[in-house]
Design a protein around this motif. Structure first.
Motif, PDB file in Angstrom:
ATOM      1  N   GLU A 116     -33.767   2.302 -62.496  1.00 16.51           N
ATOM      2  CA  GLU A 116     -32.421   1.844 -62.141  1.00 16.51           C
ATOM      3  C   GLU A 116     -31.408   2.353 -63.155  1.00 16.51           C
ATOM      4  O   GLU A 116     -30.290   2.706 -62.809  1.00 16.51           O
ATOM      5  CB  GLU A 116     -32.359   0.314 -62.090  1.00 16.51           C
TER       6      GLU A 116
ATOM      7  N   GLY B  86     -31.421   6.346 -62.870  1.00 17.91           N
ATOM      8  CA  GLY B  86     -30.698   6.807 -61.693  1.00 17.91           C
ATOM      9  C   GLY B  86     -29.308   6.210 -61.566  1.00 17.91           C
ATOM     10  O   GLY B  86     -28.639   6.414 -60.574  1.00 17.91           O
ATOM     11  N   LYS B  87     -28.911   5.460 -62.588  1.00 17.51           N
ATOM     12  CA  LYS B  87     -27.585   4.832 -62.632  1.00 17.51           C
ATOM     13  C   LYS B  87     -27.337   3.869 -61.488  1.00 17.51           C
ATOM     14  O   LYS B  87     -26.200   3.650 -61.073  1.00 17.51           O
ATOM     15  CB  LYS B  87     -26.488   5.891 -62.660  1.00 17.51           C
ATOM     16  N   THR B  88     -28.409   3.315 -60.932  1.00 16.91           N
ATOM     17  CA  THR B  88     -28.228   2.331 -59.872  1.00 16.91           C
ATOM     18  C   THR B  88     -28.215   0.921 -60.447  1.00 16.91           C
ATOM     19  O   THR B  88     -28.051  -0.046 -59.720  1.00 16.91           O
ATOM     20  CB  THR B  88     -29.352   2.438 -58.838  1.00 16.91           C
ATOM     21  N   ALA B  89     -28.385   0.820 -61.766  1.00 16.01           N
ATOM     22  CA  ALA B  89     -28.436  -0.494 -62.404  1.00 16.01           C
ATOM     23  C   ALA B  89     -27.157  -1.290 -62.148  1.00 16.01           C
ATOM     24  O   ALA B  89     -27.198  -2.497 -61.923  1.00 16.01           O
ATOM     25  CB  ALA B  89     -28.669  -0.342 -63.904  1.00 16.01           C
ATOM     26  N   GLU B  90     -26.019  -0.578 -62.160  1.00 20.62           N
ATOM     27  CA  GLU B  90     -24.755  -1.278 -61.935  1.00 20.62           C
ATOM     28  C   GLU B  90     -24.689  -1.873 -60.535  1.00 20.62           C
ATOM     29  O   GLU B  90     -24.091  -2.920 -60.322  1.00 20.62           O
ATOM     30  CB  GLU B  90     -23.577  -0.312 -62.134  1.00 20.62           C
ATOM     31  N   PHE B  91     -25.294  -1.177 -59.597  1.00 19.32           N
ATOM     32  CA  PHE B  91     -25.340  -1.685 -58.224  1.00 19.32           C
ATOM     33  C   PHE B  91     -26.220  -2.939 -58.173  1.00 19.32           C
ATOM     34  O   PHE B  91     -25.782  -4.001 -57.748  1.00 19.32           O
ATOM     35  CB  PHE B  91     -25.903  -0.600 -57.301  1.00 19.32           C
ATOM     36  N   LEU B  92     -27.434  -2.794 -58.655  1.00 19.61           N
ATOM     37  CA  LEU B  92     -28.396  -3.888 -58.536  1.00 19.61           C
ATOM     38  C   LEU B  92     -27.999  -5.108 -59.353  1.00 19.61           C
ATOM     39  O   LEU B  92     -28.062  -6.242 -58.883  1.00 19.61           O
ATOM     40  CB  LEU B  92     -29.781  -3.387 -58.982  1.00 19.61           C
ATOM     41  N   LEU B  93     -27.550  -4.864 -60.584  1.00 16.85           N
ATOM     42  CA  LEU B  93     -27.249  -5.985 -61.482  1.00 16.85           C
ATOM     43  C   LEU B  93     -25.967  -6.725 -61.111  1.00 16.85           C
ATOM     44  O   LEU B  93     -25.701  -7.799 -61.629  1.00 16.85           O
ATOM     45  CB  LEU B  93     -27.164  -5.500 -62.929  1.00 16.85           C
ATOM     46  N   SER B  94     -25.154  -6.129 -60.242  1.00 16.92           N
ATOM     47  CA  SER B  94     -23.956  -6.862 -59.827  1.00 16.92           C
ATOM     48  C   SER B  94     -24.227  -7.697 -58.588  1.00 16.92           C
ATOM     49  O   SER B  94     -23.345  -8.371 -58.071  1.00 16.92           O
ATOM     50  CB  SER B  94     -22.792  -5.895 -59.596  1.00 16.92           C
ATOM     51  N   LYS B  95     -25.458  -7.652 -58.107  1.00 11.82           N
ATOM     52  CA  LYS B  95     -25.845  -8.495 -56.965  1.00 11.82           C
ATOM     53  C   LYS B  95     -26.273  -9.872 -57.462  1.00 11.82           C
ATOM     54  O   LYS B  95     -26.699 -10.010 -58.605  1.00 11.82           O
ATOM     55  CB  LYS B  95     -27.007  -7.842 -56.198  1.00 11.82           C
TER      56      LYS B  95
ATOM     57  N   ASP C 200     -28.998  -5.387 -73.280  1.00 12.04           N
ATOM     58  CA  ASP C 200     -27.918  -4.795 -72.495  1.00 12.04           C
ATOM     59  C   ASP C 200     -28.485  -3.740 -71.559  1.00 12.04           C
ATOM     60  O   ASP C 200     -29.395  -3.014 -71.927  1.00 12.04           O
ATOM     61  CB  ASP C 200     -26.910  -4.110 -73.423  1.00 12.04           C
ATOM     62  N   ILE C 201     -27.922  -3.702 -70.373  1.00 12.13           N
ATOM     63  CA  ILE C 201     -28.323  -2.657 -69.441  1.00 12.13           C
ATOM     64  C   ILE C 201     -27.562  -1.385 -69.805  1.00 12.13           C
ATOM     65  O   ILE C 201     -26.364  -1.413 -70.068  1.00 12.13           O
ATOM     66  CB  ILE C 201     -27.991  -3.080 -67.989  1.00 12.13           C
TER      67      ILE C 201
ATOM     68  N   VAL D 118     -25.744   1.797 -69.018  1.00  9.64           N
ATOM     69  CA  VAL D 118     -25.114   2.451 -67.874  1.00  9.64           C
ATOM     70  C   VAL D 118     -24.275   3.641 -68.316  1.00  9.64           C
ATOM     71  O   VAL D 118     -23.995   3.795 -69.466  1.00  9.64           O
ATOM     72  CB  VAL D 118     -24.245   1.486 -67.055  1.00  9.64           C
TER      73      VAL D 118
ATOM     74  N   ARG E 289     -18.142  -4.852 -67.554  1.00 11.65           N
ATOM     75  CA  ARG E 289     -19.601  -4.995 -67.566  1.00 11.65           C
ATOM     76  C   ARG E 289     -20.035  -6.249 -68.314  1.00 11.65           C
ATOM     77  O   ARG E 289     -21.076  -6.829 -68.007  1.00 11.65           O
ATOM     78  CB  ARG E 289     -20.240  -3.751 -68.193  1.00 11.65           C
TER      79      ARG E 289
ATOM     80  N   LEU F 121     -23.862  -7.382 -67.331  1.00  9.73           N
ATOM     81  CA  LEU F 121     -24.741  -6.211 -67.442  1.00  9.73           C
ATOM     82  C   LEU F 121     -25.017  -5.981 -68.912  1.00  9.73           C
ATOM     83  O   LEU F 121     -26.077  -5.536 -69.306  1.00  9.73           O
ATOM     84  CB  LEU F 121     -24.042  -4.966 -66.880  1.00  9.73           C
ATOM     85  N   ILE F 122     -23.984  -6.285 -69.710  1.00 10.50           N
ATOM     86  CA  ILE F 122     -24.161  -6.300 -71.153  1.00 10.50           C
ATOM     87  C   ILE F 122     -23.684  -7.671 -71.637  1.00 10.50           C
ATOM     88  O   ILE F 122     -22.907  -8.333 -70.957  1.00 10.50           O
ATOM     89  CB  ILE F 122     -23.369  -5.169 -71.847  1.00 10.50           C
TER      90      ILE F 122
ATOM     91  N   LYS G 202     -22.173 -14.132 -59.141  1.00 11.72           N
ATOM     92  CA  LYS G 202     -22.128 -12.829 -58.472  1.00 11.72           C
ATOM     93  C   LYS G 202     -22.162 -12.932 -56.956  1.00 11.72           C
ATOM     94  O   LYS G 202     -21.888 -11.954 -56.262  1.00 11.72           O
ATOM     95  CB  LYS G 202     -23.262 -11.942 -58.989  1.00 11.72           C
TER      96      LYS G 202
ATOM     97  N   TYR H 250     -18.119  -5.782 -56.532  1.00 17.18           N
ATOM     98  CA  TYR H 250     -17.873  -4.887 -57.659  1.00 17.18           C
ATOM     99  C   TYR H 250     -17.973  -3.433 -57.226  1.00 17.18           C
ATOM    100  O   TYR H 250     -18.934  -3.033 -56.584  1.00 17.18           O
ATOM    101  CB  TYR H 250     -18.889  -5.182 -58.768  1.00 17.18           C
TER     102      TYR H 250
ATOM    103  N   PHE I 287     -23.484   5.656 -57.876  1.00 13.02           N
ATOM    104  CA  PHE I 287     -24.748   6.348 -57.690  1.00 13.02           C
ATOM    105  C   PHE I 287     -25.619   5.479 -56.825  1.00 13.02           C
ATOM    106  O   PHE I 287     -25.714   4.280 -57.070  1.00 13.02           O
ATOM    107  CB  PHE I 287     -25.452   6.542 -59.032  1.00 13.02           C
TER     108      PHE I 287
ATOM    109  N   TYR J 258     -29.376   5.047 -54.381  1.00  6.08           N
ATOM    110  CA  TYR J 258     -30.762   5.458 -54.262  1.00  6.08           C
ATOM    111  C   TYR J 258     -30.871   6.701 -53.390  1.00  6.08           C
ATOM    112  O   TYR J 258     -30.226   6.812 -52.352  1.00  6.08           O
ATOM    113  CB  TYR J 258     -31.577   4.316 -53.672  1.00  6.08           C
TER     114      TYR J 258
ATOM    115  N   TYR K 199     -27.047 -11.110 -50.063  1.00  3.07           N
ATOM    116  CA  TYR K 199     -26.156 -12.246 -49.797  1.00  3.07           C
ATOM    117  C   TYR K 199     -26.686 -13.005 -48.600  1.00  3.07           C
ATOM    118  O   TYR K 199     -27.201 -12.414 -47.663  1.00  3.07           O
ATOM    119  CB  TYR K 199     -24.735 -11.748 -49.532  1.00  3.07           C
TER     120      TYR K 199
END
Lengths: 265, 301
Positions: free
Chosen positions: A98, A101-110, A262-263, A265, B47, B52-53, B75, B80, B86, B88, B104
């Motif tokens: 994640e 592939g920089k998808t962490a921001e997507f997943l972690l904001s869910k 910290d993730i 990104v 973030r 995230l951080i 969340k 966001y 990016f 998958y 959701y």
């Protein structure tokens, strides 16, 4: 559950490739036994006259090479190595990807907690590892049964596969532990692979020199190796407990550090 | 009610990068601009709000709840849009949006088709094959499909053509009318000026000012440009409220804030050939904030 299925789908292709690899290894390895089988006892004699170091590198040790299961024992070393690499790459990759592939921001904001992300990912990895184990078991049973004369190979093989499963779990936990706690998740897979190779080389070194035997606790490759399992007719409870302990601790490390850090990104 | 409450939010990585003591509130129903040059700490702040951080010190409250402790709960109501999107590999737009919606606990399929129709987004394409602007659209739909109460946008317009930007702004305004709070981070002033009620200005990790857009643009700032027969001596406009003074031969220009009469009095002492008094744009005021900061640094012992 959505994340679990997503991971299952993402890992599907690689799992199929690994299973094909396992099939090729089991089938081609046992096919060589057919050629050697005709020489029978003499192979056993030949190997026993070889220098100990050569035996160690070949992984024969005290295996009875005149039986199909005994011969399979050599093969098992490599299957175990394959399984370990698969588990480690899976464990490290499933967490690190994640961020890679920089998808962490997507997943972690869910709206999903990091622990639940971890659980879903580990569950998917566990199922993958289990499938690889079962597939390898089936291929092994078929290819050994083809050459076995009278002996009952299934019980031996299921013991070996149980041992392999524990080794898989250890490397899975190690991989995810490294990826979850490392400051550079991008390097998790390569760091894990280095660790795995070190453990494998150590296991060969121990075979070469009996003086190093006390180090066997450090390398999972020694815990359930074929010569030990086939001769003892069971898994050593000390190593079973040790494996479970290692899996437990590494998994906890993975959860705690993934929650804390910290993730990237 | 405050939707966002930052209290001395600090995040340090290493020595230089990070944010220090950021405090501001965003009220419910507001469109709040968050502005500063690249690398000022906008993304870091966002973030941290999304956990995230984690903050080094201070805290962020979202909907009145601690952003770290109640992260998953908060969340649910946040949409966001990250600055870089990016996704998958090998996923179709449709699959990604369905995947996003699956987090959701509501049916978002109607909303997905509505939003993608509005933004002209082809749901059956693979994300890998999309252009940067189209990927951005996926990001927008992904951020809005669950009808969040708070929308956080990090540099949302990059890659969108002007027509699409306008559609996007209209969409945001529509959401805002329904009561949605929007935090809009950008380094482009004109778009913030167009959209926002209030703005926080951040620079080198520190909050410079929180101000109403209307106050920023208020008439207390004027741009003066005058042409004189003889060049004005350097010291002539040494008075309170004069900034950015530039003298180029016969042309003199400066930014003025304060009592308009006192500057006019000065002007009567000159023999003018021409005079312009203009409203400065936000960009200029903004730069002026930055420059003032630098001057302060010069004068501090």
């Amino acid at each position: 559950m959505n994340l679990f299925f997503r991971e299952m789908k993402a890992a599907r292709k690689s799992l199929i490739l690994w299973c094909i690899g396992s099939f090729l290894m089991a089938a081609s390895g046992m096919a060589k036994f057919e050629g050697l089988d005709s020489t029978g006892e003499s192979l056993q004699q030949l190997v026993s006259t070889m220098p100990r170091s050569l035996q160690a590198v070949m992984g024969t040790g005290s295996l009875d090479l005149s039986t199909a299961v005994g011969y399979y024992g050599i093969l098992f070393t490599y299957l175990l190595l394959m399984a370990a690499i698969h588990s480690l790459m899976l464990g490290a990759g499933i967490i690190a990807k994640e961020e890679r592939g920089k998808t962490a921001e997507f997943l972690l904001s869910k709206p999903i907690s990091r622990s639940r992300i971890m659980t879903a990912k580990l569950a998917a990895a566990l199922v993958n590892v289990l499938i690889f184990n079962l597939v390898t078991f089936v291929f092994s049973v078929i290819s050994v049964a083809k050459f076995a004369k009278t002996e009952d190979s299934i019980s031996d093989l299921s013991l070996l596969m149980t041992g392999m499963f524990l080794v898989q779990l250890m490397f899975l936990a190690a991989g995810s532990g490294i990826a979850a706690s490392g400051k550079k998740p991008k390097r998790a897979v390569s760091m894990g692979t280095a660790l795995l190779l070190a453990a494998y080389i150590l296991s060969i070194a121990i075979d070469l020199s009996q003086k190093l035997e006390f180090l066997q606790y450090l390398t999972p490759f020694k815990y359930f190796e074929a010569k030990r399992v086939l001769i003892d007719g069971g898994l050593d409870p000390v190593f079973i407990l040790l494996s479970i302990g290692i899996v437990f601790i590494l998994t906890i490390v993975a959860y705690i550090s993934f929650n804390k850090r910290d993730i990237q990104v | 009610m405050n939707v966002i409450e930052l209290k001395n939010l600090t995040k340090m990585y290493g020595k230089s990068r990070g944010i220090r003591n950021i405090s501001f509130n965003v009220e419910e129903g507001e469109i709040f601009g968050f502005i500063g040059p690249n690398g000022a700490g906008k993304s870091t702040t966002i973030r941290t709000m999304l956990s995230l951080i984690y903050p080094t010190s201070g805290s962020a409250l979202i909907f009145g709840k601690d952003s770290v402790k109640f992260a998953p709960e908060i969340k649910r109501e946040i949409g966001y849009l990250p600055s870089e999107v990016f996704y998958y590999d090998n996923m179709k737009v449709k699959d990604l949006l369905k995947y996003s919606a699956s987090f959701y606990k509501k049916d978002c399929s109607h909303r997905i088709s509505q939003l993608s129709k509005m933004l002209d987004l082809d749901l059956n394409k693979k994300i890998d094959d999309l252009s940067f602007g189209n990927k951005k659209k996926v990001g927008i739909v992904q951020g809005l499909l669950h009808e969040p109460k708070l929308i956080i946008l990090d540099e949302p317009t990059s890659g969108l053509d002007p027509l699409m930007q306008q559609k996007f702004f209209d969409l945001l305004k529509e959401e805002n009318k329904k009561g949605t709070t929007i935090l809009f981070s950008s380094h482009i002033l004109s778009e913030v000026q167009k959209m926002c009620d209030r703005v926080a200005i951040i620079k080198e990790g520190e909050l410079v000012k929180v101000e109403k857009i209307s106050t920023l643009k208020e008439n207390n700032h004027k741009r003066f440009k005058l042409e004189t027969k003889m060049p004005v001596s350097q010291g002539f406009f040494q008075m309170d409220g004069v900034q950015n003074l530039e003298v180029k031969d016969q042309i003199t220009s400066f930014l003025y804030s304060g009592n308009i009469n006192s500057v006019l009095e000065k002007l009567t002492q000159l023999e003018l050939t021409n005079l312009w008094i203009e409203e400065p744009d936000l960009e200029e005021i903004f730069l002026h904030y930055y420059e003032k900061e630098n001057e302060d640094e010069y004068f501090s012992p």
